[in-house]
Motif scaffolding. Structure first.
Motif, PDB file in Angstrom:
ATOM      1  N   PHE A   1     -20.308 -11.218  12.688  1.00 29.64           N
ATOM      2  CA  PHE A   1     -21.516 -11.604  13.021  1.00 29.64           C
ATOM      3  C   PHE A   1     -22.180 -12.145  11.812  1.00 29.64           C
ATOM      4  N   TYR A   2     -21.627 -11.860  10.645  1.00 24.21           N
ATOM      5  CA  TYR A   2     -21.896 -12.711   9.347  1.00 24.21           C
ATOM      6  C   TYR A   2     -21.446 -14.159   9.291  1.00 24.21           C
TER       7      TYR A   2
ATOM      8  N   THR B   1     -15.439  -8.113   4.428  1.00 20.99           N
ATOM      9  CA  THR B   1     -15.108  -7.451   5.669  1.00 20.99           C
ATOM     10  C   THR B   1     -13.923  -8.198   6.301  1.00 20.99           C
ATOM     11  N   GLY B   2     -13.865  -9.368   5.968  1.00 21.32           N
ATOM     12  CA  GLY B   2     -12.683 -10.394   6.523  1.00 21.32           C
ATOM     13  C   GLY B   2     -11.354  -9.768   5.945  1.00 21.32           C
TER      14      GLY B   2
ATOM     15  N   PHE C   1     -12.787   1.934  12.246  1.00 21.38           N
ATOM     16  CA  PHE C   1     -13.024   1.092  10.931  1.00 21.38           C
ATOM     17  C   PHE C   1     -12.761  -0.321  10.923  1.00 21.38           C
ATOM     18  N   VAL C   2     -11.686  -0.662  11.349  1.00 21.22           N
ATOM     19  CA  VAL C   2     -11.273  -2.255  11.502  1.00 21.22           C
ATOM     20  C   VAL C   2     -12.077  -2.951  12.287  1.00 21.22           C
ATOM     21  N   GLN C   3     -12.515  -2.392  13.596  1.00 25.89           N
ATOM     22  CA  GLN C   3     -13.257  -3.133  14.418  1.00 25.89           C
ATOM     23  C   GLN C   3     -14.615  -3.295  13.988  1.00 25.89           C
ATOM     24  N   GLY C   4     -15.119  -2.212  13.237  1.00 30.43           N
ATOM     25  CA  GLY C   4     -16.539  -2.248  12.658  1.00 30.43           C
ATOM     26  C   GLY C   4     -16.387  -3.400  11.619  1.00 30.43           C
ATOM     27  N   MET C   5     -15.426  -3.559  10.933  1.00 31.37           N
ATOM     28  CA  MET C   5     -15.529  -4.466   9.861  1.00 31.37           C
ATOM     29  C   MET C   5     -15.256  -5.812  10.608  1.00 31.37           C
ATOM     30  N   ARG C   6     -14.658  -5.815  11.793  1.00 31.29           N
ATOM     31  CA  ARG C   6     -14.423  -7.181  12.390  1.00 31.29           C
ATOM     32  C   ARG C   6     -15.838  -7.580  13.113  1.00 31.29           C
ATOM     33  N   TYR C   7     -16.617  -6.676  13.441  1.00 33.51           N
ATOM     34  CA  TYR C   7     -18.105  -7.002  13.984  1.00 33.51           C
ATOM     35  C   TYR C   7     -18.745  -7.668  13.047  1.00 33.51           C
TER      36      TYR C   7
END
Lengths: 582, 546
Positions: free
Chosen positions: A89-90, A31-32, A79-85
């Motif tokens: 979180f992880y 995700t990063g 999408f990008v912000q979803g990846m960011r979330y």
């Protein structure tokens, strides 16, 4: 999940924590990369939006073209912000997991340390501080992991985009952020020096405050109030100065670094415009122009913050150095059942604390299962030390054999199945009455409470056996604490019980009742009772009289005849009507 | 509770630092206005480009200049906020310190020093934090949002309307998130508290744990506490992680809606209508509207805790004070009056107004006389001292020192009026010499040495590494030596009246001998009032039964 508390293979290596958390780290990595590369898409699409609007306004495209571009923009952002979330979180879960593992390992190390080790004050204090260090350390690991992506990958992505649009312009403008970074690095020393001076000054001010307040009456009596107020004022002035300086370095400088970085905007605007006009190094449209500028602005902001993050990694390293020696591979000991009853043979026993004088020597006696032995003597005769010899915390001289096996030759786990010890300190947990007796075992605390005559008092408590006893058992009286500790010892009965002064805060009648229960419940255990109260000694199977480092063994009757000191003490107590001697 | 003393302090500080205050206002205004500039310059640039023009170097520098100036204003603002905030907190602490001298002695016996210190330290710190990041930044952020919205309204009415609708919603969401995060953090702190309590508990009970082989059980108890903390952190992490992505997604959605509406043409375009340059500028603005939202939400938290701190400071400053002393009384006027040094007439006293301590107590001690107070524990011997020192006023009757009412004597006079030796003398922060001089420069080093010689401490002190200049700590002297030091302290100021409170009660025979010798020397030609049977035996004088 039973596997919640995982423990890495080598708890004293930072890398093994990273390895243990491969799962979350993998998600963070994927995700990063998506997020940080996707970040560059933001400025790119914003440029497209502007270009699209231009085309529409010029009538070169229908308005629906904007619908598609805008939809793409939103979709990519989601999408990008979803990846960011997911990344955020992880990476936090990773830190949380590491934090939990480290604390778990730390405690495992602590609970397996021996008492003499812990009694060295520094170790106990270090352990307490270590918990706070783990927090700092895990936080530093989180920031490090975050920065690998947010600074490393993001800057690379931005740079790649800049190079793609116009490599010459990119190289030219990217001269400035390193200058800003270099300035920030150079300023690190004064920053931390001022921060340290500020903290020290705050400490001095707090000390002065406490002194001024706690000495208020004294200072009044000596007419010193004005003088002390002046002294306080100097501290205040110093604090103000240090606080302002520290703050100046810490908060006022970053905008300046950003200004330096933003110098790069000048060539972008000037040369970029020439690109758009078609007279520059590369041919650009409006989209490229705005994308390049906003991309560069983000890069500049990142560099101005980068220096701050290195500090937290540095702090984490310091914490790690402190906790590293405390993290040992976990000790797992098998849970053994209590040993079977057997005979006890003590011969030639002597004992001294390391570096101290010999407290007693040549103690010999033996006992069969079910026997109760009373041990007494004048104050400071060494009877408590005799009890402690059985714990093997300090090596003893001579021999203590239980069932033919030397106590000092057993492993701690094996010894734990043989010896049950109850010292002066009740050593109660901040938990309920029941928990303090059962210590996590299944069962009913009722019989044990009855055995120590604590059942009625417990029933009268608001929560019965579930009543919390408070820290160190403060909510119980001294007598209740002692009896609760005795109930615990009976619940976890061993074939050899050492009870140091179990009845000191109990009245005579209750003492007799508890003794009767003790005989019934521990009928096949050997019980050593160390006491200076002799009411029950006539009923003991054996009596040891300790005086001046020597021991006289016998029965109550024989000692009454042969040992005048014992007889004297017994008669004096009998005459006093069982008056307490505490 | 009204906040008059606090308001006065604030107003005075701002007035005294008016230049700074004005500077701060200017910096704030500058930061807000200049924050608006760069996108406006950008708009100009892009519009110029779309119409086929070139960008002059001057315009490029103008853009950088706008960025730089706004950065400089930010720096100035940050700096001035700190300076002003520090001035205000310093004024607060100064006022609180001055208040200490005006509080009655009963306040100090009722309040633990730690509690009062925490007013000075923790509560003022919340105010400090408020200034560092709170009120002013919040005002700035609100101004920023409003000013950006205003610019957007001018540029594009439609977008302005859109933002006015969206912003409150996002702000409400921010608050909800923050409350949840706070709740999770409170739970986490409780769990962390359990964890850190578990460690000393384990160390304390380690023998029991080892004897019963309960390491596993203790680990389970500990693990359940860290698991609680883990869960709370997970929740806090969730909100923390999801907040910013939501804000940025909304921001993108707003930009998308705006762009679509602008390209629709007709009435819609007139409503949103903008040039390409405006669009580029406005995209930059939209991001800026959402930025401060998060910090405003955060600052509300700071403000809440600061309000509580301010209320407690206010209460402290409003504590009832003791009547002020009569400043016309000087040491000279007292010592030259022909009145007896100590005179109690028909004194009644009670600390709480219920339990009487002294009843019709009266006695006189003339100049140069010695007197000993005798009575069982609780008869009020130490209370008499407190009345003489003016710490408390009698309920009825009069306590006169050289004819003046004891409570009316200014504290500054007392050092040379009373030589008070307490049962447990208090060390002051400083050197050994300062224990004796109590920072009184008029007491020369020779006088210090003379006082120390008199009590027989000169030798001991001379053997210290830095002699009289050794920083003084508890461990430097034994209890008996501390008593001797306290006597030297009392005698060095050459007081008119010596007050000795049970000073030999805790001493061994040998030290007691030295102390009594020292006192006999000190008592010559002074008025001495003591609570000590043994001293009475040595010095004679009258006995006063309480």
């Amino acid at each position: 999940m039973n596997n919640t508390f995982r423990c890495p293979e080598h708890p004293d290596r930072v890398t093994s924590y990273f390895r243990q958390e491969l799962g979350p780290l993998l998600i963070v990595t994927v995700t990063g990369i998506f997020y940080n590369v996707g970040l560059a898409a933001g400025p790119l699409l914003e440029g497209q939006l502007a270009q699209c609007l231009l085309d529409i306004l010029r009538g070169q495209s229908p308005w629906t073209a904007m619908l598609w571009t805008a939809a793409l923009y939103v979709a990519v952002t989601v999408f990008v912000q979803g990846m960011r979330y997911l990344k955020r979180f992880y990476v936090r879960r990773f830190a949380n997991n590491v934090n939990r593992s480290m604390k778990h390992v730390l405690y495992n190390t602590l609970v397996h340390k021996s008492r003499p080790e812990l009694e060295q004050e520094s170790v106990g204090g270090m352990m307490t501080r270590a918990i706070a260090d783990v927090d700092t350390c895990a936080e530093g690991m989180r920031k490090f992991t975050t920065e690998v992506f947010d600074t490393g990958v993001a800057m690379a992505a931005y740079l790649a985009l800049l190079l793609y649009y116009d490599w010459r312009l990119a190289l030219l403008t990217c001269l400035f952020p390193p200058v800003a970074f270099f300035c920030a690095e150079r300023m690190k020393k004064p920053v931390s020096r001022c921060a340290a001076a500020y903290k020290e000054s705050a400490g001095r001010l707090n000390g002065a405050t406490l002194d001024r307040v706690s000495g208020a009456v004294t200072y009044r009596v000596f007419g010193l109030e004005e003088n002390r107020d002046r002294a306080y004022e100097t501290r205040l002035a110093d604090y103000e100065k240090k606080a302002v300086t520290a703050n100046l370095w810490e908060n006022a400088m970053p905008p300046l670094y950003r200004i330096i970085s933003m110098l790069g905007a000048v060539p972008i605007l000037y040369l970029g415009a020439r690109n758009v006009a078609g007279t520059g190094w590369t041919a650009w449209d409006i989209a490229a122009f705005t994308a390049f500028l906003s991309c560069y602005t983000k890069l500049a902001t990142k560099t101005s913050k980068a220096a701050k993050l290195f500090n937290s990694v540095q702090k984490a390293r310091v914490s790690w150095q402190r906790i590293k020696p405390l993290l040992r591979p976990p000790v797992e000991e098998p849970a053994l059942p209590a040993a079977a009853p057997a005979e006890l043979a003590v011969s030639g026993l002597s004992f001294a604390y390391p570096g101290g004088p010999r407290l007693f020597s040549d103690v010999s006696f033996s006992a069969r299962p079910g026997e109760i032995i009373g041990i007494t003597g004048p104050v400071a005769c060494g009877k408590s030390s005799l009890g402690k010899a059985f714990l093997c915390e300090t090596p003893y001289g001579g021999s203590i054999r239980f069932g033919g096996r030397e106590l000092s030759g057993l492993t701690p786990a094996e010894r734990g199945t043989v010896v049950g010890y109850l010292g002066h300190q009740p050593e109660l947990l901040s938990a309920s009455m029941a928990d303090n007796i059962l210590l996590g075992d299944a069962g009913d605390p009722g019989p044990w409470l009855r055995a120590v005559c604590l059942d009625r008092e417990t029933a009268a408590m608001p929560g019965g056996a579930d009543t919390l006893v408070g820290d160190v058992g403060v909510r119980l009286s001294g007598g209740q604490q002692a009896r609760l500790a005795l109930a615990r010892t009976l619940c976890h009965r061993r074939p050899l019980l050492i009870l140091d002064d179990p009845f000191s805060a109990v009245d005579r009648e209750t003492e007799g009742q508890i003794m009767d229960h003790l005989r019934q419940l521990a009928s096949d255990s050997i019980i050593l009772i160390l006491s200076h109260r002799l009411d029950l000694f006539p009923s003991m199977d054996q009596v040891l009289w300790m005086d001046g480092g020597h021991v006289t063994a016998g029965t109550h009757a024989s000692l009454m005849n042969t040992c005048p000191d014992y007889a004297g003490l017994y008669l004096a107590q009998a005459a006093g009507g069982g008056k307490r001697h505490e | 509770m009204n906040k008059h003393p606090l308001r006065r302090i604030l107003a005075n500080t701002l007035r005294d630092a008016w230049l700074l205050t004005l500077g701060l206002l200017a910096a704030v205004a500058g930061a807000i206005v200049c924050g608006l500039l760069p996108p406006l310059v950008l708009e100009d640039i892009v519009d110029g480009l779309t119409s086929g023009g070139a960008v002059s170097l001057r315009l490029a520098w103008l853009y950088f200049g706008a960025v730089a100036v706004s950065g400089l204003f930010e720096t100035a603002k940050e700096f001035l906020i700190t300076v002003l905030g520090q001035k205000i907190t310093r004024a607060l602490r100064h006022a609180m310190c001055a208040k200490l001298s005006r509080l009655p002695a009963s306040y100090f016996s009722a309040q633990a020093p730690g509690v009062t210190s925490s007013r000075f330290v923790n509560d003022v710190d919340t105010v400090e934090a408020l200034f560092a990041s709170g009120v002013i930044s919040m005002a700035v952020d609100v101004c920023k949002v409003v000013s950006i919205l205003a610019v957007i309204f001018v540029k594009s009415r439609g977008l302005g309307l859109l933002l006015v609708l969206v912003t409150p919603l996002l702000f409400a969401m921010t608050r909800v998130f923050q409350k949840r995060i706070l709740r999770a953090q409170v739970e986490n702190r409780v769990a962390v508290g359990k964890v850190s309590q578990h460690v000393p508990e384990t160390i304390r009970n380690i023998r029991m744990i080892h004897t019963f082989r309960k390491e596993r059980y203790m680990e389970e108890r500990y693990d359940s506490a860290i698991q609680e903390s883990y869960r709370a952190m997970e929740r806090s992490n969730f909100y923390d992680a999801v907040y910013s992505p939501i804000i940025l997604t909304v921001s993108a959605a707003v930009v998308a809606v705006m762009m679509i509406c602008s390209s629709l043409g007709g009435g819609m375009q007139a409503f949103f209508g903008m040039s390409v340059g405006t669009a580029v500028a406005v995209i930059a603005y939209v991001g800026k509207v959402f930025e401060p939202l998060e910090s405003i939400g955060m600052e509300i938290q700071n403000i809440q805790s600061a309000v509580a701190g301010v209320r407690r400071i206010g209460e402290f400053l409003e504590e009832p004070e003791q009547p002020s002393a009569d400043s016309s009384i000087t040491l000279e006027s007292l010592r030259t009056s022909s009145q007896p040094p100590v005179q109690l007439t028909d004194v009644d006293f009670s600390y709480d107004g219920v339990q009487p301590i002294l009843n019709h107590c009266g006695f006189t001690v003339n100049a140069g006389e010695s007197a000993t107070l005798v009575g069982r524990t609780g008869a009020g011997k130490s209370t008499v001292f407190k009345l003489l020192l003016g710490l408390y006023a009698p309920t009825a009757g009069t306590v006169r020192i050289f004819g003046a009412d004891a409570t009316s004597i200014p504290n500054g006079v007392k050092r040379k009026l009373f030589g008070c030796v307490e049962q447990f003398p208090r060390l002051v922060p400083g050197t050994v010499a300062e224990q004796i001089t109590l920072w009184d420069d008029s007491i020369s080093r020779e006088q210090v040495a003379a006082a120390a010689t008199m009590v027989g401490l000169h030798e001991t002190i001379s053997h210290l590494e830095q002699g009289y200049d050794t920083p003084c700590t508890e461990s430097l002297f034994s209890q008996g030596e501390l008593q001797l030091l306290a006597i030297a302290r009392a005698v060095a100021a050459d007081p008119a009246i010596l007050l000795l409170d049970e000073i030999t009660a805790n001493l061994d025979v040998e030290t007691e001998r030295r102390v009594l010798d020292a006192l006999q020397k000190a008592a010559q030609s002074r008025t001495v009032l003591s609570i000590s049977h043994r001293l009475y035996r040595e010095t004679g004088g009258q006995q006063i039964h309480l």
